[in-house]
Design an enzyme around this catalytic site. Structure first.
Site, PDB file in Angstrom:
ATOM      1  N   LEU A 192     -20.903 -13.033  24.921  1.00 34.54           N
ATOM      2  CA  LEU A 192     -19.954 -12.753  23.837  1.00 34.54           C
ATOM      3  C   LEU A 192     -20.718 -12.701  22.520  1.00 34.54           C
ATOM      4  O   LEU A 192     -21.545 -13.572  22.253  1.00 34.54           O
ATOM      5  CB  LEU A 192     -18.889 -13.855  23.742  1.00 34.54           C
ATOM      6  N   HIS A 193     -20.431 -11.679  21.706  1.00 29.42           N
ATOM      7  CA  HIS A 193     -21.058 -11.658  20.384  1.00 29.42           C
ATOM      8  C   HIS A 193     -20.235 -10.926  19.336  1.00 29.42           C
ATOM      9  O   HIS A 193     -20.531 -11.012  18.154  1.00 29.42           O
ATOM     10  CB  HIS A 193     -22.448 -10.992  20.472  1.00 29.42           C
ATOM     11  N   ARG A 194     -19.182 -10.224  19.732  1.00 29.77           N
ATOM     12  CA  ARG A 194     -18.425  -9.446  18.759  1.00 29.77           C
ATOM     13  C   ARG A 194     -17.592 -10.358  17.863  1.00 29.77           C
ATOM     14  O   ARG A 194     -17.039 -11.362  18.325  1.00 29.77           O
ATOM     15  CB  ARG A 194     -17.542  -8.412  19.457  1.00 29.77           C
TER      16      ARG A 194
END
Length: 347
Positions: A192-194
């Site tokens: 996850l990075h958004r």
């Protein structure tokens, strides 16, 4: 990952093209960067602009200033940019203002989501590019719909898949494999990075707990993006079966993906790799710029609410996940096709 196959093709005995590799320094973790160069067999960059950290505007400005100075010193016949990061946009603008043609590798992909910096980057880059090397017929059609003449579009396949296929035999387990007691096909990979998924600590904590609860007790391996790490410090205690690990080098990360039961991600690129590896993939987004991974591949678009994963996880554990196939021209030869076209264009 996206430039390595092009460099290999240019370095072959069959081409007269010469290149210089410019590292902008946008992704500035030096240790991780060097590992990628070594693992992918890339030559050391001819120049490193070393722009480092900063806001997107700051990074773009630094790249443009540094790249402009370099081009004043040593001009070129063509600027090749790949993907949809800040470097892509900044280099393309700089080159065009100096009347240097631009070729965009991975041109034409669209999510339609203007809240994503990548969508803005790719649209602006495409609006000023001379030639486009595309990964799918969807991308071709997107460009044509936006008024690009078909003679400027070259459907070549996916260079990132070139890199994956050429490294399958080199994939290797990460150092923590035995420490965590991981077994092939018996764990999940999460990335996850958004901003919409990680920038609110409470939402991030709820997402992680929900995923862990839906995992049937299986280990969930979570390589933590630097952006995500900042917000994890503000979250509550995390589930025992969620294992936070450092970002992984290319060979180790794709070993994790290839041998997992499934991948949960908000990364477009990982959906492509999972599709080619035949691994079930669930995308925590409301849209995707890579629809072929859903229509043809192993990916499903879940949405941004982690609780919506439930029916997908049920399907996974019931052994009813779609088999999927590999999109057209994702065959490991995109780099060669690109160089063949470049020889004609620059003749």
């Amino acid at each position: 990952m996206k430039i390595a196959p092009i460099i290999r093709a240019i370095e072959s005995d069959s081409t007269r093209l010469k290149f210089r590799l410019i590292h902008t320094g946008q992704h500035y973790d030096r240790a991780m960067s060097e590992k990628f160069f070594i693992q992918l067999g890339l030559p050391q960059p001819d120049y490193n602009l070393e722009v480092g950290s900063g806001s997107q505007a700051q990074q773009a400005g630094k790249i443009m200033c540094a790249y402009e100075s370099l081009l004043f010193e040593r001009n070129c016949d063509l600027c090749i940019v790949v993907g949809d990061v800040t470097s892509t946009l900044a280099a393309a603008i700089t080159a065009q203002k100096l009347q240097i043609p631009v070729a965009h590798v991975e041109g034409g992909i669209r999510s339609g989501d203007w809240t994503m910096p990548e969508e803005i980057n790719r649209r602006v880059t495409d609006s000023i590019s001379n030639w486009f090397f595309t990964t799918s017929k969807h991308a071709n059609q997107n460009l044509k719909t936006e008024g690009v003449d078909g003679t400027r579009i070259y459907f070549v396949g996916n260079t990132m898949i070139d890199t994956l296929l050429s490294n399958l035999e080199n994939l290797r387990p990460p150092e923590f494999w035995e420490v965590l007691g991981l077994e092939i096909g018996n764990y999940l990979v999460l990335t996850l990075h958004r901003p919409g998924n990680v920038d609110e600590p409470q939402k991030l904590a709820n997402t992680l707990k929900t995923i862990a609860n839906l995992s049937g007790g299986l280990p969930v391996v979570f390589p933590v993006h630097p952006r995500t790490a900042r917000f994890l410090n503000e979250t509550d205690e995390l589930p025992a079966n969620l294992f936070l690990v450092d970002p992984q080098p290319y060979l180790e990360f794709n070993y994790l993906v290839e041998n997992s039961l499934a991948v949960i991600t908000d990364s477009g690129g990982i959906t492509e790799e999972a599709t080619v590896l035949g691994v079930p993939c669930m995308t925590l987004r409301d849209n995707t710029e890579r629809p072929e991974t859903i229509e043809i591949g192993t990916n499903e678009l879940v949405g941004t609410k982690a609780e919506d994963l439930a029916p997908y996880m049920e399907k996974l554990f019931a052994g009813k996940w779609k088999k999927g196939g590999i999109p057209e021209l994702w065959d490991g030869n995109a780099g060669k096709r690109i160089v063949s076209h470049l020889e004609e264009l620059l003749d």
